[in-house]
Enzyme design. Structure first.
Site, PDB file in Angstrom:
ATOM      1  CE1 TYR A  92      -7.033 -13.172  -5.619  1.00  0.00           C
ATOM      2  CE2 TYR A  92      -8.353 -13.353  -3.624  1.00  0.00           C
ATOM      3  CZ  TYR A  92      -8.200 -13.556  -4.986  1.00  0.00           C
ATOM      4  OH  TYR A  92      -9.218 -14.130  -5.700  1.00  0.00           O
TER       5      TYR A  92
ATOM      6  CG  ASP B  52      -6.053  -6.696   0.211  1.00  0.00           C
ATOM      7  OD1 ASP B  52      -6.796  -6.037  -0.550  1.00  0.00           O
ATOM      8  OD2 ASP B  52      -5.021  -6.235   0.725  1.00  0.00           O
TER       9      ASP B  52
ATOM     10  CB  CYS C 211      -8.668  -1.436  -4.084  1.00  0.00           C
ATOM     11  SG  CYS C 211      -8.356  -2.683  -5.356  1.00  0.00           S
TER      12      CYS C 211
ATOM     13  CD  GLN D  58      -3.122  -0.790   0.357  1.00  0.00           C
ATOM     14  OE1 GLN D  58      -3.148   0.217  -0.359  1.00  0.00           O
ATOM     15  NE2 GLN D  58      -4.085  -1.684   0.356  1.00  0.00           N
TER      16      GLN D  58
ATOM     17  CD  GLU E 112       0.366 -12.640  -4.294  1.00  0.00           C
ATOM     18  OE1 GLU E 112       0.358 -12.553  -5.541  1.00  0.00           O
ATOM     19  OE2 GLU E 112      -0.448 -12.046  -3.556  1.00  0.00           O
TER      20      GLU E 112
END
Length: 201
Positions: free
Chosen positions: A62, A131, A158, A33, A83
């Protein structure tokens, strides 16, 4: 959208930072981020919604370099991270070791394949945290999540549009949307991050 080779032209080829009291190292393809201060607020809310008491099994799909996984691991019995980017998983494993978190395990795999494998093994997860990128969670991941039937699902998003699409499917699968909070990580633009909690009905 990313290349498969990276070359540092100047300086270090990794970034080291402190996030939520944990030292993290990130290589070039690892996600991070950009607004670190607000990311800490965002991640604290995700951990709060997870409702961990110390004995739960939790998976972070994720997971990137494991930043959320590390936050969860401090409060869980075991925290798994998944991931697809190999370099990010290497970072996640090193970050867990660097912070002395032995109750973590990371897998380099597609989120959908990993979720289906957890379901096939009969792993009884208490909490699933997702996420995903802007495109949201794929239908095969949602199907596997519903098959595992955790008590809680924490969704960090997001993109409100793909979040709404995925929440509809999860609600149809027996989950109730109980909490939601938005975070402004990108001031003076239209984008927001949202954390929601879904509980099994």
């Amino acid at each position: 959208i990313l290349g498969d080779r990276y070359r540092a032209l100047w300086g270090e080829d990794t970034l080291t930072d402190v996030l939520c009291g944990r030292t993290v190292r990130l290589s070039v393809p690892s996600f991070y981020q950009v607004n670190r201060d607000q990311a800490e607020v965002l991640y604290r809310k995700a951990v709060e919604y997870a409702g961990l008491t110390g004995g739960e099994l939790v998976v972070d799909l994720y997971c990137g370099a494991g930043t959320i996984t590390l936050c969860l691991a401090r409060h869980a019995g075991k925290a798994y991270g998944v991931e697809i980017i190999d370099a990010a998983i290497r970072d996640a494993r090193e970050n867990a070791a660097r912070n002395g978190l032995e109750n973590t395990e990371f897998f380099c795999a597609d989120a959908g394949e990993a979720a289906l494998e957890f379901a096939r093994r009969g792993v009884k997860l208490d909490v699933i945290v997702v996420d995903p990128p802007r495109k949201g969670v794929s239908r095969d991941v949602i199907a596997a999540m519903l098959e595992m039937a955790p008590k809680r699902i924490v969704y960090v998003s997001c993109d409100p549009a793909t979040l709404a699409r995925d929440v509809k499917l999860l609600r149809e699968g027996g989950y109730a949307l109980t909490h939601a909070e938005a975070f402004d990580l990108f001031p003076r633009c239209a984008h927001i991050e949202t954390v929601i909690l879904l509980t099994r009905e």
